[in-house]
Design an enzyme around this catalytic site. Structure first.
Site, PDB file in Angstrom:
ATOM      1  N   TYR A 194       0.834  -1.215   0.000  1.00 39.40           N
ATOM      2  CA  TYR A 194       0.000   0.000   0.000  1.00 39.40           C
ATOM      3  C   TYR A 194       0.868   1.264   0.000  1.00 39.40           C
ATOM      4  CZ  TYR A 194      -3.703   3.186   1.649  1.00 39.40           C
ATOM      5  OH  TYR A 194      -4.605   4.227   1.778  1.00 39.40           O
TER       6      TYR A 194
ATOM      7  N   LYS B 118       1.156   4.179  -2.930  1.00 38.81           N
ATOM      8  CA  LYS B 118       0.836   5.594  -2.697  1.00 38.81           C
ATOM      9  C   LYS B 118       2.060   6.476  -2.957  1.00 38.81           C
ATOM     10  CE  LYS B 118      -3.504   5.011  -1.536  1.00 38.81           C
ATOM     11  NZ  LYS B 118      -4.591   5.499  -2.390  1.00 38.81           N
TER      12      LYS B 118
END
Ligand code: NAP
Length: 246
Positions: free
Chosen positions: A154, A158
């Site tokens: 994740y 990002k």
């Protein structure tokens, strides 16, 4: 902020932060294409927009599919007469410590969070570039800046989204298309509601403003970056995190 005459497309707009952004833009006068992998949720957001007198349509798209993203942008233009604002909000988590993280955990998060923004931006920016006006807002995360145990996939997606934001900003600046990112901290949505109470309390202790953020906190920042008022801001990463990282 006046979005009268503007058409916005919000991915992952069926719930949480995306639904709040869609509602906020509609409240400012934008016509909103609410896209989500779950069409029933997208329709709920559309109903909420219609209830405040706004105009919106629901679209079903899996942003990890380039074909879906292209059709989504086309349908927004056909259904609402243009495309001025894109909010790349759709995102997922598959949290696990690195040594337990599977190839599927890695690939699925990259496919939605990073490739999804690539697919949707590529489809939308064609229209924006032609019309010499566009506002692209990418929903990144504080962990794309700081890292976080259990979120290698994740946080990498990002951080990648932030690099992508800056490149799009540079490539399309001459067309008056701006591209910025928001890095929310911990926001009270379905994504974070699964946290045990103890983890939640220790998180709040690290936030100078003393509370989790709300989807509306993020929506206000997105509305600003999507507005004409932010016309001289591009390639920026705006933290909306209660002071959690400075
Ligand atoms: P959420 O409540 O889980 O909402 C995400 C939405 O995206 C859901 O409606 C989801 O649909 C949809 N979606 C998932 N996969 C999709 C796909 N492949 N194509 C299209 N739509 C898809 O999450 P949220 O908390 O509002 O998060 C929104 C964004 O903010 C995400 O990018 C997230 O990474 C980011 N963010 C959130 C926080 C936080 O603390 N909540 C912090 C920083 C950043 P289904 O659920 O029906 O599958």
């Amino acid at each position: 902020m006046d979005f009268e005459g503007r058409v916005a497309l919000v991915t992952g707009g069926g719930q949480g932060i995306g639904a709040s952004i869609a509602l906020r833009l509609a409240r400012g006068g934008a016509c909103v294409a609410v896209s989500d992998i779950n069409p029933a949720n997208a329709s709920e957001t559309v109903k909420a927009i219609q209830a405040i007198g706004g105009k919106a349509i629901a679209l079903r798209a899996d942003v990890s599919s380039q074909a879906d993203a292209e059709k989504m942008a086309e349908d927004a233009v056909t259904g609402l007469g243009g495309l001025h604002i894109l909010v790349n909000n759709a995102g997922i988590t598959r949290d696990r410590l690195l040594l337990r993280m599977t190839e599927e955990d890695w690939d699925s998060v990259m496919a939605v969070n990073l490739k999804g923004a690539f697919n949707s931006t590529k489809a939308a920016v064609k229209v924006m570039s032609k019309n010499r006006y566009g506002r692209i807002v990418n929903i990144a995360s504080i962990v794309g800046l700081t890292g976080n145990p259990g979120q290698a996939n994740y946080s990498a997606s990002k951080a990648g989204l932030i690099g992508f934001t800056k490149t799009v900003a540079r490539e399309f600046a001459s067309r008056d298309v701006t591209c910025n990112a928001i890095a929310p901290g911990f926001i009270d949505t379905a994504m974070t509601r699964a946290l045990p109470d103890k983890a939640r309390e220790s998180l709040i202790a690290r936030i100078p403003l003393g509370r989790l953020g709300t989807a509306e906190d993020v929506a206000e920042a997105a509305a600003f970056l999507a507005s004409d008022a932010a016309g001289y801001i591009t390639g920026h990463v705006l933290s909306v995190n209660g002071g959690m990282s400075m």
